[in-house]
Design a protein around this motif. Structure first.
Motif, PDB file in Angstrom:
ATOM      1  N   SER A 214       0.439  -0.971   0.376  1.00  0.00           N
ATOM      2  CA  SER A 214       0.705  -0.109   0.079  1.00  0.00           C
ATOM      3  C   SER A 214       0.677   1.266   0.166  1.00  0.00           C
ATOM      4  CB  SER A 214      -0.903  -0.380   0.938  1.00  0.00           C
ATOM      5  OG  SER A 214      -0.351   0.260   3.095  1.00  0.00           O
ATOM      6  N   ARG A 215       0.415   2.671  -0.250  1.00  0.00           N
ATOM      7  CA  ARG A 215       0.924   3.597  -0.253  1.00  0.00           C
ATOM      8  C   ARG A 215      -0.269   4.768  -0.077  1.00  0.00           C
ATOM      9  NH1 ARG A 215       2.270   4.767  -6.709  1.00  0.00           N
ATOM     10  NH2 ARG A 215       0.174   3.931  -7.645  1.00  0.00           N
ATOM     11  N   VAL A 216       0.404   5.793   0.441  1.00  0.00           N
ATOM     12  CA  VAL A 216      -0.670   6.943   0.770  1.00  0.00           C
ATOM     13  C   VAL A 216      -0.378   7.150   1.671  1.00  0.00           C
ATOM     14  CG1 VAL A 216      -1.740   9.215  -0.123  1.00  0.00           C
ATOM     15  CG2 VAL A 216      -1.062   7.451  -1.281  1.00  0.00           C
ATOM     16  N   PRO A 220      -0.803   2.422   4.753  1.00  0.00           N
ATOM     17  CA  PRO A 220       0.041   2.128   5.246  1.00  0.00           C
ATOM     18  C   PRO A 220       0.177   2.599   6.475  1.00  0.00           C
ATOM     19  CG  PRO A 220       0.761   3.363   3.520  1.00  0.00           C
ATOM     20  CD  PRO A 220      -1.031   2.964   3.322  1.00  0.00           C
ATOM     21  N   LEU A 235       6.554  -3.685   4.194  1.00  0.00           N
ATOM     22  CA  LEU A 235       6.159  -3.224   3.266  1.00  0.00           C
ATOM     23  C   LEU A 235       6.994  -3.135   2.398  1.00  0.00           C
ATOM     24  CD1 LEU A 235       4.360  -0.552   2.410  1.00  0.00           C
ATOM     25  CD2 LEU A 235       6.780   1.209   2.955  1.00  0.00           C
ATOM     26  N   SER A 237       7.114  -2.308  -1.542  1.00  0.00           N
ATOM     27  CA  SER A 237       7.263  -1.175  -2.873  1.00  0.00           C
ATOM     28  C   SER A 237       7.467  -2.192  -4.449  1.00  0.00           C
ATOM     29  CB  SER A 237       7.537  -0.158  -2.462  1.00  0.00           C
ATOM     30  OG  SER A 237       6.879   0.992  -3.417  1.00  0.00           O
ATOM     31  N   ALA A 243       5.382   7.742  -4.750  1.00  0.00           N
ATOM     32  CA  ALA A 243       5.581   7.139  -3.389  1.00  0.00           C
ATOM     33  C   ALA A 243       5.326   9.269  -2.391  1.00  0.00           C
ATOM     34  CB  ALA A 243       6.623   6.624  -2.996  1.00  0.00           C
ATOM     35  N   THR A 248       5.572   8.690   3.314  1.00  0.00           N
ATOM     36  CA  THR A 248       6.696   7.450   3.462  1.00  0.00           C
ATOM     37  C   THR A 248       6.924   7.243   5.230  1.00  0.00           C
ATOM     38  OG1 THR A 248       6.826   7.056   1.125  1.00  0.00           O
ATOM     39  CG2 THR A 248       8.589   6.036   2.453  1.00  0.00           C
ATOM     40  N   GLY A 252       6.123   4.642   7.683  1.00  0.00           N
ATOM     41  CA  GLY A 252       7.126   3.356   8.096  1.00  0.00           C
ATOM     42  C   GLY A 252       7.430   3.532   9.369  1.00  0.00           C
ATOM     43  N   THR A 257      11.158  -2.592   4.929  1.00  0.00           N
ATOM     44  CA  THR A 257      10.598  -2.130   3.300  1.00  0.00           C
ATOM     45  C   THR A 257      11.293  -2.746   2.609  1.00  0.00           C
ATOM     46  OG1 THR A 257      10.671  -0.113   2.072  1.00  0.00           O
ATOM     47  CG2 THR A 257      11.463   0.102   4.150  1.00  0.00           C
ATOM     48  N   TYR A 285      -3.888  -1.783  -3.692  1.00  0.00           N
ATOM     49  CA  TYR A 285      -4.322  -1.485  -5.120  1.00  0.00           C
ATOM     50  C   TYR A 285      -5.444  -1.812  -5.586  1.00  0.00           C
ATOM     51  CZ  TYR A 285       0.488  -0.320  -4.523  1.00  0.00           C
ATOM     52  OH  TYR A 285       1.830   0.141  -3.792  1.00  0.00           O
ATOM     53  N   LEU A 455      12.637   3.114   1.882  1.00  0.00           N
ATOM     54  CA  LEU A 455      11.906   2.311   1.100  1.00  0.00           C
ATOM     55  C   LEU A 455      12.758   1.481   0.352  1.00  0.00           C
ATOM     56  CD1 LEU A 455       9.073   4.181  -1.055  1.00  0.00           C
ATOM     57  CD2 LEU A 455       8.424   3.217   1.114  1.00  0.00           C
TER      58      LEU A 455
END
Length: 466
Positions: A214-216, A220, A235, A237, A243, A248, A252, A257, A285, A455
């Motif tokens: 996931s992101r944003v 997260p 995590l 990516s 990103a 992050t 994080g 990651t 996603y 990341l």
């Protein structure tokens, strides 16, 4: 109007939680806490408390030891704006938005919101409008468009925008009607598997392995919450995926990651190996994207029977917009929040909620759903699919009711956040001053045992279980 305790009870019992567990929860503070006509403070407090109580219940199942859970409303609000209060080497956040992101007026006198923080989304807007990425040019070009036509065209071009709708306009759409038939959190058994025993450990989620794709913010935040209760969160990516660096860093904390290129067979093989030993697969996603790569919920359950698969979407898993991309700010705009807040403020333009509350609350609901499903897996077996969406969280928030005069509440600037709500920690980026987790567990305090790192800092492998 429901009390915070009743709001929590609704979340807890909807997922099959034991009513007696609620006796061990203490919710403090009063609303409003920040300027809004919506009950954003209660939404943050209740979702964080639900996740904290789920962790406490898992600890009871693992150890036989019950514990108390307390959540202060002001602390919860600060945590639901954690990205605003984060400081890196004592420096405040950079600008949160791309230069052409935000609200514009169209030729038919409607408002649209553009989300252009990712380069490919910015390019889609500029391609549709035939203009350079400059605010004045975007506004001039939009005067030649109807708002609804622009929204349709940008989505077709791979971008993400939103036409501002009133709540009544939104409610009349087939997507809103589809959401009305769905629960706040969907937890479904999708396959057979024996129960997996709890691993050894001194914290509620110790030894549990979580893949975080996931992101944003929302996804997260879910991973960060699971890490706060001891899970090993990895995590994942892609090296070429865009990103937002500040987010992050903030989300994080507590995680490992790694980079995996899922478009390559080598990368997909790495992911399958990680998935075989995972307990939770949490992803934000679009479902078809991962299914095309071999990682749909059903495919994941074949690779690892007994998996808990968590899916985040923008607009829900049913209805004509089930595959539509979206972010908190856009869902707020589409579903009536910006229109309603503007009218409550007496202005003829959109007004945002004072926090990315759809994101944050949904993140805590993801973590809550993952833990409740994992508890069921440990007792009755099976593979499980948990589904949440920003729009459904928004529907829930709307139905909590409105606060007369809520917009007159003073805001909460960083210097007004209580020092006890903050912590200073090292990271792979520098010294961080960040909001602590606001769910306080009496026996197993929440904490992040790993620093936030850039990341791709770790290899694609699980740490050893203690």
């Amino acid at each position: 109007m429901q009390s915070p305790a009743d709001v929590l009870k609704g979340i807890w019992t909807s997922a099959g939680g034991d009513l007696t567990a609620l006796e061990r929860v203490r919710l403090t503070g009063e609303e409003p806490q920040i300027p809004s006509s919506f009950r954003v403070a209660v939404a943050g407090q209740a979702t964080i408390a639900a996740a904290g109580l789920a962790a406490a219940e898992i600890w009871r199942l693992r150890s036989g030891e019950a514990q108390d859970v307390s959540v202060d409303m002001r602390h919860a609000v600060a945590e639901c704006r954690s990205e605003r209060y984060l400081r890196l080497d004592d420096k405040p956040p950079p600008p949160a938005w791309d230069a052409i992101a935000g609200v514009y007026k169209t030729g038919d006198d409607r408002f649209v919101r553009c989300h252009t923080n990712f380069p490919h989304h910015r390019d889609a807007v500029c391609k549709v409008l035939g203009c350079a990425p400059e605010r004045e040019q975007v506004q001039a070009a939009l005067k030649q468009w109807k708002g609804g036509d622009f929204e349709t065209a940008v989505y077709a071009a791979g971008g993400v925008v939103a036409l501002m709708r009133s709540y009544d306009e939104w409610s009349a759409l087939p997507q809103a009607q589809a959401l009305a038939e769905l629960p706040l959190i969907s937890i479904e058994k999708i396959g057979d598997a024996p129960p997996k025993p709890w691993p050894e450990g001194e914290r509620p989620l110790a030894g549990l392995r979580v893949l975080d794709l996931s992101r944003v913010i929302a996804g997260p935040v879910a991973g960060r919450t699971l890490a706060a209760h001891g899970a090993d969160v990895l995590l994942v990516s892609g090296p070429d995926l865009p990103a937002i660096p500040w987010l992050t860093i903030d989300t994080g904390r507590g995680k490992l990651t790694t980079f995996i290129e899922l478009k390559s067979e080598t990368g997909r093989a790495q992911m399958r190996e990680l998935l075989k030993d995972a307990d939770v697969f949490s992803q934000g996603y679009r479902p078809r994207a991962l299914a095309a790569l071999g990682f749909s919920p059903e495919q994941a359950a074949e690779i690892n029977p007994g998996i808990v698969y968590v899916t985040l979407s923008a607009y829900g898993h049913a209805g004509p917009w089930a595959e539509r991309r979206g972010f908190d700010s856009l869902v707020q705009t589409t579903t009536g929040f910006n229109d309603a807040e503007g009218k409550a403020a007496g202005i003829d333009s959109p007004k945002e909620l004072p926090a990315q509350m759809l994101d944050h609350a949904t993140g805590y609901l993801m973590a809550f759903g993952a833990m409740m499903a994992k508890a069921r897996q440990a007792s009755e077996g099976g593979s499980w699919h948990v589904r949440v969406s920003l729009a459904q969280t928004g529907r829930w928030l709307w139905n909590l009711g409105r606060l007369d005069g809520g917009l007159n509440t003073p805001d909460l600037p960083g210097e007004a956040v209580h020092a006890a709500f903050m912590e200073t920690v090292s990271s792979g980026f520098g010294a961080l001053k960040a909001v602590r987790h606001s769910a306080v567990l009496s026996k197993t305090p929440a904490q992040w045992s790993r620093p936030a790192m850039p990341l791709g800092s770790h290899p694609p492998q699980w740490p050893r279980r203690s």
